[in-house]
Design a protein around this motif. Structure first.
Motif, PDB file in Angstrom:
ATOM      1  N   VAL A 107       0.853  -1.179   0.000  1.00  0.00           N
ATOM      2  CA  VAL A 107       0.000   0.000   0.000  1.00  0.00           C
ATOM      3  C   VAL A 107       0.893   1.233   0.000  1.00  0.00           C
ATOM      4  CG1 VAL A 107      -1.809   1.258   1.242  1.00  0.00           C
ATOM      5  CG2 VAL A 107      -1.737  -1.232   1.344  1.00  0.00           C
ATOM      6  N   ILE A 115      -4.833   6.547  -2.736  1.00  0.00           N
ATOM      7  CA  ILE A 115      -4.304   5.282  -2.230  1.00  0.00           C
ATOM      8  C   ILE A 115      -4.063   4.336  -3.397  1.00  0.00           C
ATOM      9  CG2 ILE A 115      -4.743   3.349  -0.676  1.00  0.00           C
ATOM     10  CD1 ILE A 115      -6.816   5.296   0.699  1.00  0.00           C
ATOM     11  N   ARG A 139     -11.030   4.760  -0.586  1.00  0.00           N
ATOM     12  CA  ARG A 139     -10.901   4.609   0.869  1.00  0.00           C
ATOM     13  C   ARG A 139     -11.844   3.527   1.389  1.00  0.00           C
ATOM     14  NH1 ARG A 139      -8.412   8.650   3.884  1.00  0.00           N
ATOM     15  NH2 ARG A 139      -7.501  10.251   2.580  1.00  0.00           N
ATOM     16  N   LEU A 142     -10.196   0.218   0.843  1.00  0.00           N
ATOM     17  CA  LEU A 142      -9.130   0.066   1.835  1.00  0.00           C
ATOM     18  C   LEU A 142      -9.717  -0.320   3.186  1.00  0.00           C
ATOM     19  CD1 LEU A 142      -6.101   0.321   2.547  1.00  0.00           C
ATOM     20  CD2 LEU A 142      -6.567   2.697   3.139  1.00  0.00           C
ATOM     21  N   TYR A 145     -10.464  -3.975   3.151  1.00  0.00           N
ATOM     22  CA  TYR A 145      -9.233  -4.753   3.314  1.00  0.00           C
ATOM     23  C   TYR A 145      -8.757  -4.717   4.767  1.00  0.00           C
ATOM     24  CZ  TYR A 145      -8.552  -5.281  -1.745  1.00  0.00           C
ATOM     25  OH  TYR A 145      -8.674  -5.617  -3.063  1.00  0.00           O
ATOM     26  N   GLU A 146      -8.897  -3.568   5.428  1.00  0.00           N
ATOM     27  CA  GLU A 146      -8.451  -3.448   6.818  1.00  0.00           C
ATOM     28  C   GLU A 146      -9.203  -4.397   7.739  1.00  0.00           C
ATOM     29  OE1 GLU A 146      -8.941   0.863   7.277  1.00  0.00           O
ATOM     30  OE2 GLU A 146      -6.863   0.884   7.969  1.00  0.00           O
TER      31      GLU A 146
END
Length: 161
Positions: A107, A115, A139, A142, A145-146
């Motif tokens: 990343v 990003i 975002r 992301l 994915y987090e």
């Protein structure tokens, strides 16, 4: 070389044990009993704690979740620093399993805070140049994915907290 290191270690251990033995032997009988009792209680407590933790239900264990990935809009960025348009700032790596498939990618962010991820990074000094290998993501993606992947922050370069 190894025998001399072994000999020196053996000598140091023996001197430490002899020093402890002479201190212990110079104590009164009551103090010896008390110190052995305290030592036994400590060892028993540590052992019981380890056994109880091993036998506890793992479903109730607290799971460590790393904090959210920090991106440029979330932190103070030095506006004076000159970041070229085709250069990315490494943030870290994400890896784990999503729907039974292993995922792993790097990343990075650009100077505007967009990003980017790269699943097949080039290991060179130009690894963080903006190329076709770097795909821009939102975002929201992301954040997805987090939730599912482990984040490993970049240690050598990138954003400093």
């Amino acid at each position: 070389m190894k025998p001399s290191i072994l000999h020196r270690t053996n000598t140091k251990v023996r001197s430490s044990v002899n020093r402890f033995s002479s201190i212990f032997n110079s104590m009164t009988k009551a103090r010896k009993q008390l110190s052995i009792l305290v030592f036994g209680i400590c060892v028993t407590g540590i052992s019981a704690t380890l056994v109880i933790q091993a036998l506890r239900n793992q479903e109730n264990a607290i799971e460590f979740k790393p904090e959210r990935i920090t991106v440029p809009y979330d932190i103070f960025m030095d506006r004076e620093a000159s970041i070229s348009e085709d250069q990315l700032i490494p943030v870290g790596k994400m890896k784990g399993e999503i729907d039974g498939e292993f995922e792993s990618f790097y990343v990075a962010v650009d100077g505007r805070g967009s990003i980017y991820i790269n699943r097949d990074i080039e290991y060179s000094e130009h690894a963080y140049d903006k190329t076709d290998d770097w795909k821009q993501i939102s975002r929201e993606k992301l954040a997805e994915y987090e939730r599912d992947l482990h984040f490993i922050p970049s240690q050598s370069r990138g954003i400093k907290r």
